[in-house]
Enzyme design. Structure first.
Site: not given
Ligand code: GLU
Length: 303
Positions: A63, A66, A188, A239, A257
């Site tokens: 993530s 992002k 993505y 989050y 993650v």
């Molecule tokens: N590729 C992971 C997902 O979409 C990213 C989640 C993350 O790193 O928070 O679940």
């Protein structure tokens, strides 16, 4: 300030704390990473770099990508993405779908999965290859031309990405995707599967500590846009633990993650920590402890 000494002390303290949390296994190939790794790197606004522990070991940025897709879209499109994504904390897990239906297909923010899918969709429209444009930005800002997608991780996520696929279809049903669901998902998954070291990521995110100025010294984002990305990181980057991060760390952060966290001290430096074992909110347990120590020792919390 003895920055190298501070980082070495942090690595030692993290080792003494012992292991807490679990490595993400819902993407099976991430589950193979050793939970005992820990690295930290600080890239200073003047270009100097300090690192300790496993700071030169590549990991899956997940993530954290992002931040860069959002920055790219803002660099092309200025503010128009905010018609399709809100910028409020969600208070729900990163992969939650509940709110998306209640909010009629407008994700709460660009850093939960639903919002990131919309940002990737826009970047795909703008560039024709969203994952390659994120990779290009990361290569040029980190100065490492070897930064690349780990295809095994991308395929592993695609094989198990039912929640993200459901979210993309729900977004499409509300008319909030411009491209086919399959194309958005594949871009993505690839951007999330980029592999980088703490050093690469600290250097690549330094523009956010330098008010938008790129590694080449030219503006990538305006100071105002850089301020806005940092604000969304602070309120939404970790989050449903954004309050805990503000309380303990006190600077804008974005976690993934894969166990990495990027933290920005505006005007001073960018910090990347990596510890693959995650707490209940999906953030690195060693990472938050290390950043807590970092802002305490440097007194660089923005509060
Ligand atoms: N590729 C992971 C997902 O979409 C990213 C989640 C993350 O790193 O928070 O679940």
């Amino acid at each position: 300030m003895d920055m190298q000494g501070i980082l070495e002390e942090i690595v030692e303290d993290i080792g003494l704390l012992g292991r807490h949390g679990e490595v993400a296994s819902y993407i099976p190939s991430l589950g193979e990473v050793s939970p005992d790794k820990f690295g930290i790197c600080v890239a200073m606004a003047d270009g100097s770099v300090f690192g300790a522990g496993d700071w030169l070991t590549p990991f899956s940025i997940q993530s954290i990508s992002k931040i860069f897709s959002l920055a790219l879209v803002m660099s092309y499109d200025y503010d128009s993405i905010w018609k399709r994504v809100f910028r409020e904390p969600s208070g729900t897990p990163f992969n939650s779908m509940i709110q998306l239906e209640a909010d009629l297909g407008i994700p709460r923010n660009p850093f939960i999965n639903a919002g990131a899918l919309v940002v990737t969709d826009r970047l795909l429209t703008l560039t024709g290859d969203a994952a390659a444009s994120v990779r290009g930005l990361l290569r040029s800002e980190s100065g490492n031309p070897e930064v690349d997608v780990d295809d095994v991780v991308a395929a592993s996520e695609a094989d198990h990405g039912h929640r993200n696929a459901s979210m993309a279809h729900l977004l499409a049903s509300y008319g909030n995707l411009e491209n086919p669901v399959e194309d958005v998902l594949s871009n993505y998954f690839k951007q999330c599967a980029l592999e980088m070291t703490c050093e690469d990521l600290a250097k690549a995110s330094l523009f956010l500590a330098r008010h938008g100025v790129s590694s080449g010294g030219t503006p990538f984002l305006s100071p105002n846009q850089s301020k806005r990305v940092n604000a969304v990181m602070l309120t939404c980057g970790t989050y449903d633990a954004a309050g805990e991060f503000a309380y303990r760390v006190g600077v804008p952060c974005k976690g993934g993650v894969g166990g990495g966290i990027v933290a920005i001290v505006p005007g001073r430096c960018s910090v990347t920590v990596w510890g693959p074992a995650l707490g209940p909110n999906g953030n690195s347990m060693a990472g938050i402890a290390a950043l807590d120590q970092f802002t305490a020792k440097t007194e660089w919390s923005i509060f």
